[in-house]
Every structure is written in C-alpha cells, then in structure tokens.
Write a protein that holds these residues in place. Structure first.
Motif, PDB file in Angstrom:
ATOM      1  N   ASP A  99     -57.179 -12.575 -11.900  1.00  0.00           N
ATOM      2  CA  ASP A  99     -57.148 -11.281 -12.075  1.00  0.00           C
ATOM      3  C   ASP A  99     -56.665 -10.264 -13.137  1.00  0.00           C
ATOM      4  O   ASP A  99     -57.117  -9.898 -13.362  1.00  0.00           O
ATOM      5  CB  ASP A  99     -55.678 -10.799 -10.925  1.00  0.00           C
ATOM      6  N   GLU A 100     -55.626 -11.250 -13.900  1.00  0.00           N
ATOM      7  CA  GLU A 100     -54.764 -10.336 -15.110  1.00  0.00           C
ATOM      8  C   GLU A 100     -55.978 -10.046 -15.951  1.00  0.00           C
ATOM      9  O   GLU A 100     -55.508  -9.693 -16.977  1.00  0.00           O
ATOM     10  CB  GLU A 100     -53.879 -11.061 -15.700  1.00  0.00           C
ATOM     11  N   GLN A 101     -56.883 -11.467 -16.080  1.00  0.00           N
ATOM     12  CA  GLN A 101     -58.052 -11.708 -17.334  1.00  0.00           C
ATOM     13  C   GLN A 101     -58.735 -10.843 -16.557  1.00  0.00           C
ATOM     14  O   GLN A 101     -59.455  -9.862 -17.511  1.00  0.00           O
ATOM     15  CB  GLN A 101     -58.161 -13.555 -16.931  1.00  0.00           C
ATOM     16  N   LEU A 102     -59.655 -10.669 -15.744  1.00  0.00           N
ATOM     17  CA  LEU A 102     -60.397  -9.601 -15.181  1.00  0.00           C
ATOM     18  C   LEU A 102     -59.763  -8.500 -15.622  1.00  0.00           C
ATOM     19  O   LEU A 102     -60.700  -6.997 -16.068  1.00  0.00           O
ATOM     20  CB  LEU A 102     -60.827  -9.801 -14.290  1.00  0.00           C
ATOM     21  N   ARG A 103     -59.028  -7.305 -15.093  1.00  0.00           N
ATOM     22  CA  ARG A 103     -58.267  -6.387 -15.164  1.00  0.00           C
ATOM     23  C   ARG A 103     -58.462  -6.140 -16.821  1.00  0.00           C
ATOM     24  O   ARG A 103     -58.249  -4.729 -17.736  1.00  0.00           O
ATOM     25  CB  ARG A 103     -56.762  -5.825 -14.681  1.00  0.00           C
ATOM     26  N   ALA A 104     -57.546  -6.937 -17.855  1.00  0.00           N
ATOM     27  CA  ALA A 104     -57.588  -6.814 -19.077  1.00  0.00           C
ATOM     28  C   ALA A 104     -59.119  -6.738 -19.769  1.00  0.00           C
ATOM     29  O   ALA A 104     -59.470  -6.495 -21.339  1.00  0.00           O
ATOM     30  CB  ALA A 104     -56.764  -7.601 -19.406  1.00  0.00           C
ATOM     31  N   ALA A 136     -63.595 -18.879 -19.314  1.00  0.00           N
ATOM     32  CA  ALA A 136     -65.132 -19.494 -19.510  1.00  0.00           C
ATOM     33  C   ALA A 136     -65.982 -19.527 -18.063  1.00  0.00           C
ATOM     34  O   ALA A 136     -67.453 -19.892 -18.624  1.00  0.00           O
ATOM     35  CB  ALA A 136     -64.122 -20.932 -20.557  1.00  0.00           C
ATOM     36  N   ASP A 137     -65.125 -20.730 -17.259  1.00  0.00           N
ATOM     37  CA  ASP A 137     -65.903 -21.257 -16.341  1.00  0.00           C
ATOM     38  C   ASP A 137     -66.821 -19.332 -15.859  1.00  0.00           C
ATOM     39  O   ASP A 137     -68.521 -19.795 -15.608  1.00  0.00           O
ATOM     40  CB  ASP A 137     -65.685 -21.790 -15.144  1.00  0.00           C
ATOM     41  N   LEU A 138     -66.846 -18.263 -15.808  1.00  0.00           N
ATOM     42  CA  LEU A 138     -68.139 -17.366 -15.548  1.00  0.00           C
ATOM     43  C   LEU A 138     -68.805 -17.054 -16.960  1.00  0.00           C
ATOM     44  O   LEU A 138     -70.074 -16.178 -16.943  1.00  0.00           O
ATOM     45  CB  LEU A 138     -67.144 -15.980 -15.735  1.00  0.00           C
ATOM     46  N   TYR A 139     -67.900 -17.197 -18.043  1.00  0.00           N
ATOM     47  CA  TYR A 139     -68.799 -17.410 -19.169  1.00  0.00           C
ATOM     48  C   TYR A 139     -69.916 -17.231 -19.028  1.00  0.00           C
ATOM     49  O   TYR A 139     -70.886 -17.177 -19.731  1.00  0.00           O
ATOM     50  CB  TYR A 139     -67.849 -17.068 -20.306  1.00  0.00           C
ATOM     51  N   ARG A 140     -69.918 -19.072 -19.020  1.00  0.00           N
ATOM     52  CA  ARG A 140     -71.015 -20.178 -19.466  1.00  0.00           C
ATOM     53  C   ARG A 140     -71.766 -19.522 -17.892  1.00  0.00           C
ATOM     54  O   ARG A 140     -72.903 -20.067 -18.178  1.00  0.00           O
ATOM     55  CB  ARG A 140     -70.484 -21.408 -18.082  1.00  0.00           C
ATOM     56  N   GLN A 141     -72.179 -19.043 -17.213  1.00  0.00           N
ATOM     57  CA  GLN A 141     -72.536 -18.564 -15.948  1.00  0.00           C
ATOM     58  C   GLN A 141     -73.961 -17.018 -16.639  1.00  0.00           C
ATOM     59  O   GLN A 141     -74.719 -16.617 -16.089  1.00  0.00           O
ATOM     60  CB  GLN A 141     -71.926 -18.332 -14.405  1.00  0.00           C
TER      61      GLN A 141
END
Length: 94
Positions: A5-10, A15-20
């Motif tokens: 959550d902190e990554q998405l808010r920032a 990486a797993d979403l970036y590959r999609q």
C-alpha cells in the motif's frame, strides 16, 4: 516503504504489476485500482439486531403466556372450578 500500500501511495508500481502492463504504456499514466478492505460493521450490526429481536419476541411470548395462565387460574379459582392447596411436610422428632 515496506508494505505494498505504501508503494502504491508513493506512486511506485510493484514488479509483479509492472510485468502485467502492456509494452509501450507510459508507467506514469497507469492507474492501479485496489479492492477496498472488507467492512464487518454491517454484518455485525445485522447479527446483533436479529439476536436482540429474537430475544425480545421470546420474552414477549413468555410474558403473554404468563399473563394468560395467571388470568385463567384466577378465573377458575374464583368460580370454584379449581383449587390449589399447599401442604408443608411436618417433621416429627422422637
């Protein structure tokens, strides 16, 4: 940043979403939609309301039956149709 959550808010994409993401898509224009966490307030309040309602109905039925039985005994005893005698046991000492 330890939690996703902190990554998405920032603004960071894991990486797993970036590959999609399809090739050629600008990563800054990608919107990630997360499902909201489950809210348990509704089911808990519904359970409490049902339990309280059922308890109230049972108490009202018991009260109604108690009043009806007391009334029936009063009418029958007043008309001579029923009588109740209480006898206490006597203890004899030798």
């Amino acid at each position: 940043m330890r939690l996703p959550d902190e990554q998405l808010r920032a603004g960071h994409i894991p990486a797993d979403l970036y590959r999609q993401i399809p090739p050629g898509t600008h990563a800054g224009k990608v919107v990630i939609v997360q499902e909201a966490p489950r809210n348990y307030r509704g089911p808990i309040l519904l359970t409490l309301a049902l339990t309280g309602g059922a308890t109230l109905v049972i108490l009202m039925i018991a009260l109604t039956l108690h009043i009806a039985a007391a009334g029936a005994v009063a009418v029958l005893s007043a008309t001579g149709g029923i009588g109740v005698t209480l006898k206490r046991p006597t203890v004899r000492t030798k």
